[in-house]
Structure formats: C-alpha cells, structure tokens
Design an enzyme around this catalytic site. Structure first.
Site, PDB file in Angstrom:
ATOM      1  N   HIS A   1       0.855  -1.338  -0.052  1.00  0.00           N
ATOM      2  CA  HIS A   1      -0.098   0.058   0.022  1.00  0.00           C
ATOM      3  C   HIS A   1       0.584   1.418   0.018  1.00  0.00           C
ATOM      4  O   HIS A   1       2.171   1.330   0.342  1.00  0.00           O
ATOM      5  CB  HIS A   1      -0.905  -0.104   1.190  1.00  0.00           C
ATOM      6  CG  HIS A   1      -0.179   0.177   2.528  1.00  0.00           C
ATOM      7  ND1 HIS A   1       0.374   1.193   3.114  1.00  0.00           N
ATOM      8  CD2 HIS A   1       0.115  -0.908   3.397  1.00  0.00           C
ATOM      9  CE1 HIS A   1       0.850   0.846   4.153  1.00  0.00           C
ATOM     10  NE2 HIS A   1       0.868  -0.431   4.377  1.00  0.00           N
TER      11      HIS A   1
ATOM     12  N   ARG B   1      -6.162   0.792   4.189  1.00  0.00           N
ATOM     13  CA  ARG B   1      -5.031   1.484   3.312  1.00  0.00           C
ATOM     14  C   ARG B   1      -4.654   0.487   2.069  1.00  0.00           C
ATOM     15  O   ARG B   1      -4.097   1.060   0.920  1.00  0.00           O
ATOM     16  CB  ARG B   1      -3.520   1.636   4.377  1.00  0.00           C
ATOM     17  CG  ARG B   1      -3.266   0.152   5.063  1.00  0.00           C
ATOM     18  CD  ARG B   1      -2.174   0.729   6.160  1.00  0.00           C
ATOM     19  NE  ARG B   1      -1.623  -0.351   6.741  1.00  0.00           N
ATOM     20  CZ  ARG B   1      -2.261  -0.885   7.690  1.00  0.00           C
ATOM     21  NH1 ARG B   1      -3.324  -0.819   8.127  1.00  0.00           N
ATOM     22  NH2 ARG B   1      -1.339  -2.004   8.454  1.00  0.00           N
TER      23      ARG B   1
ATOM     24  N   GLU C   1      -1.865  -7.199   7.391  1.00  0.00           N
ATOM     25  CA  GLU C   1      -0.365  -6.903   7.951  1.00  0.00           C
ATOM     26  C   GLU C   1      -0.085  -7.866   9.228  1.00  0.00           C
ATOM     27  O   GLU C   1      -1.177  -8.371   9.837  1.00  0.00           O
ATOM     28  CB  GLU C   1      -0.465  -5.369   8.217  1.00  0.00           C
ATOM     29  CG  GLU C   1       1.068  -5.067   8.869  1.00  0.00           C
ATOM     30  CD  GLU C   1       2.521  -5.491   8.021  1.00  0.00           C
ATOM     31  OE1 GLU C   1       2.422  -6.641   7.855  1.00  0.00           O
ATOM     32  OE2 GLU C   1       2.900  -4.494   7.633  1.00  0.00           O
TER      33      GLU C   1
ATOM     34  N   HIS D   1       0.512  -5.814   2.260  1.00  0.00           N
ATOM     35  CA  HIS D   1       1.493  -4.971   3.264  1.00  0.00           C
ATOM     36  C   HIS D   1       2.880  -5.378   3.360  1.00  0.00           C
ATOM     37  O   HIS D   1       2.973  -6.419   2.879  1.00  0.00           O
ATOM     38  CB  HIS D   1       0.612  -5.020   4.807  1.00  0.00           C
ATOM     39  CG  HIS D   1      -0.727  -4.839   4.519  1.00  0.00           C
ATOM     40  ND1 HIS D   1      -1.204  -3.671   5.025  1.00  0.00           N
ATOM     41  CD2 HIS D   1      -1.773  -5.515   4.291  1.00  0.00           C
ATOM     42  CE1 HIS D   1      -2.472  -3.567   4.949  1.00  0.00           C
ATOM     43  NE2 HIS D   1      -2.742  -4.836   4.582  1.00  0.00           N
TER      44      HIS D   1
END
Length: 213
Positions: free
Chosen positions: A9, A60, A87, A157
C-alpha cells in the site's frame, strides 16, 4: 506464463508518524494517494491488465488497490478481500511510536521483534506466523487463478507480502528479513506453469519526479 503483481500500500498516516500499525486501520496520506496514482499509471504504461485482484481487510491496502485500478481504466476485475492478507499483528507494539517502544522495552528487544523471523512481539505475530496464513491462502486461492491463465494483482502490506515473496523466490528467513518493499512500488512476476519465478521486475518511482501527477 502468468503474471502476478504484488503492491505494498501507499504511505499511510501511521507510516508517516513512525507508528507500529499492524492490524490498526489508518488510511493513506496525501503522499500515499500520489504513490498509488503513480503505480496505476506505470502499470497501465506497461500494458498490464488484471483479471482478478486480491487485497486485505485493511483500508490502506484497499484504497491503494482502488486507486490503481481506477488509473488503469477498463473493466474493473473482481476484487476479493481476505484477512489472510492482513499486515502482521504487532500486538502490544501496535499504536506506539517506534521511539516510545524502544524506551519501554529497549532498543535491542524491539529490534529483535522487528527483524527476527520467528520471535513475535507480546500478543502479536512473527513473520513466521504471518507466513503460516499467507502462504496457504496463496496456494488455495491465488495460485489456482494463475494456473487458470489469469493475471493477478495483490495489494497488501510489507510483511504479508514479504511472506509471499519468500515463498515465490524460495528465500531463506535471513534473506527475506533484508528485503525492503517501497510503498506502492509494483513487484512484477512472470511465473512458470510450475509456479517458479521466470522473470521479476520492481517498478520504482524516482525520487523528485512528479510523473505528471
């Protein structure tokens, strides 16, 4: 050969503030928005098109993907969101500035949590734990799409993508810990029918360029 593109991201609000983010859910900064626009434009300029897209449950990564696909134009591919691509969970470190974490636990301990493969922070995940959910998801959900002849993009991520890169490139735990992923810098793979990496390129935006954005 099928193409797989992995994108971390764009810069998030907590990246900018140097805060451990993990499963917390901040959005992109203005810089992160620009990075995502650039990623979409460079992928379009490469002539890439995607049949299906995967992302995490965190905004995100989702926001980055939406911007990329919007910039590329054309028919929007099917988008699948799954927590397996989230993440790494930083546990008690989540929400703390990295300087605060070092003050609380000490520089050496925080470095161990950040850079070891199998030592998790309190209440969180190690990279090994993250890989234990990312790799099976890839094998069960993403790889079948590639074997069906589809081009795939994954917006996720730093650590979930490190786990996947480790698997794709057959890296050791030591090698993957040294792998840095720039925000919104597409990692472009061509994979053989057996799933081996036949070609790899990283598309990186040069500092100081505005690329018309």
């Amino acid at each position: 050969m099928n193409q797989l593109v992995l994108v971390r991201h764009g810069e998030s609000e907590w990246n900018k503030k140097n805060i451990f983010t993990g499963l917390r859910n901040p959005d992109l900064t203005d810089k992160g928005l620009i990075e995502a626009v650039w990623a979409g434009r460079v992928l379009k300029s490469e002539g890439l098109r995607f049949d299906i897209a995967f992302t995490s449950k965190l905004k995100r990564a989702q926001h980055t993907l939406d911007i990329i696909l919007g910039e590329m134009g054309g028919e929007t591919p099917n988008i699948i969101e799954d927590p397996a691509l989230n993440e790494r969970d930083y546990g008690e470190l989540s929400g703390l500035n990295k300087d605060q974490a070092r003050e609380r636990w000490g520089e050496e301990q925080v470095l161990t949590w950040r850079r070891s493969f199998d030592t998790p922070p309190p209440g969180g995940e190690s990279l090994k734990d993250t890989a234990a959910r990312v790799i099976p998801y890839y094998e069960e959900k993403i790889w079948p799409e590639l074997t069906a002849g589809k081009n795939v993009i994954v917006s996720a991520h730093g650590n979930s993508l490190r786990a996947l890169i480790m698997h794709l490139e057959k890296l050791t735990p030591e090698e993957i810990l040294d792998r840095e992923l720039a925000t919104a810098a597409p990692q472009v793979y061509r994979l053989s029918d057996a799933g081996d990496v036949a070609e790899y390129r990283e598309l990186v935006r040069s500092e100081g360029r505005d690329d018309g954005i």
